[in-house]
Design an enzyme around this catalytic site. Structure first.
Site, PDB file in Angstrom:
ATOM      1  N   SER A 119       0.830  -1.197   0.000  1.00 41.08           N
ATOM      2  CA  SER A 119       0.000   0.000   0.000  1.00 41.08           C
ATOM      3  C   SER A 119       0.874   1.261   0.000  1.00 41.08           C
ATOM      4  CB  SER A 119      -0.954  -0.049   1.201  1.00 41.08           C
ATOM      5  OG  SER A 119      -2.018   0.860   1.052  1.00 41.08           O
ATOM      6  N   ASP A 173     -10.186  -5.274  -3.693  1.00 42.01           N
ATOM      7  CA  ASP A 173      -9.614  -4.214  -2.852  1.00 42.01           C
ATOM      8  C   ASP A 173     -10.485  -2.956  -2.912  1.00 42.01           C
ATOM      9  OD1 ASP A 173      -7.995  -2.288  -1.580  1.00 42.01           O
ATOM     10  OD2 ASP A 173      -6.150  -3.221  -2.302  1.00 42.01           O
ATOM     11  N   HIS A 204      -7.847  -5.751   0.670  1.00 41.99           N
ATOM     12  CA  HIS A 204      -6.599  -4.985   0.859  1.00 41.99           C
ATOM     13  C   HIS A 204      -5.740  -5.692   1.907  1.00 41.99           C
ATOM     14  CE1 HIS A 204      -4.191  -1.439   0.205  1.00 41.99           C
ATOM     15  NE2 HIS A 204      -4.151  -1.168   1.510  1.00 41.99           N
TER      16      HIS A 204
END
Length: 223
Positions: A119, A173, A204
């Site tokens: 991320s 996600d 995620h």
């Protein structure tokens, strides 16, 4: 004045390490978040790989009402084109570069160092690799996106054009939509970087199949 290195969690192999993975966490997490992944990768004992999980500095994050948390950069908006704060990304990339250079100074060559990021951490990894002056073993960019992709063409060097880049994303996600990850992949690929793209049936996070693929990839680039 010597810059103080980012604090980090370290996982060492049973023998003297000759390779290193530096793994950057996501927003609000810390180096402790991904440290338990090391045994899950089931790397063979013959691979003497050190893992370093740095902690991002704490800073106010705009989208979270200015709350202070560990963050590699501020997020002022969830808009696709302006989600990552360039100044913050550049500062974090510089700090991670110092961490890489410290490993090189300790005796691990740049060509035996993998930079990984999930991320927010992946944003920093994708920003640093094309601009880094030394050739790395590889980069993992997981469930992530790119900061200011239009700058890549003018700022990238050829040093890491052939460096393997493992890019992966969950097709469910909702935090970083898959189109953002795929756009980053397309940007890296169209600029001549050695990126691959893989999707998984997940949100995620990371999943077992992804960990298995990461293990195989690490054994390929560091084996």
């Amino acid at each position: 004045m010597t810059q103080q290195l980012l604090p980090y969690v370290e996982s060492n192999p049973s023998s003297t390490p000759d390779a290193c993975v530096i793994w950057l966490h996501g927003l609000g997490d810390s180096g402790h978040g991904f440290a338990p992944i090391v045994p899950e990768l089931k790397l063979p004992d013959s691979m003497a790989v050190k893992f370093i999980f740095p902690h991002a500095p704490e800073r106010p994050v705009t989208i979270n009402g200015g709350m202070r948390m560990r963050s590699w950069y501020d997020i002022k908006s969830l808009d696709f084109n302006s989600r990552a704060d360039l100044d913050g990304v550049q500062t974090s990339a510089y700090q991670v570069e110092s961490l890489i250079n410290a490993q090189i100074d300790s005796g691990i060559p740049a060509e035996r160092i993998v930079l990984a990021g999930f991320s927010q951490g992946g944003v920093v990894a994708l920003h640093l690799l094309p601009r880094f002056a030394k050739k790395l073993a590889g980069v993992m960019a997981l469930s992530t996106y790119m900061c200011e992709p239009t700058l890549l063409n003018s700022e990238a060097t050829d040093t890491n054009k052939d460096t393997p880049i493992f890019m992966a994303h969950g097709d469910q996600d909702e935090v970083v939509p898959i189109f953002m990850g795929n756009a980053a992949y397309q940007t890296m690929h169209s600029n001549g970087f050695n990126a691959t793209w893989q999707t998984y049936p997940m949100q995620h996070n990371v999943c077992v199949q992804e960990l298995n693929d990461i293990s195989a990839w690490l054994q390929k680039v560091l084996g």
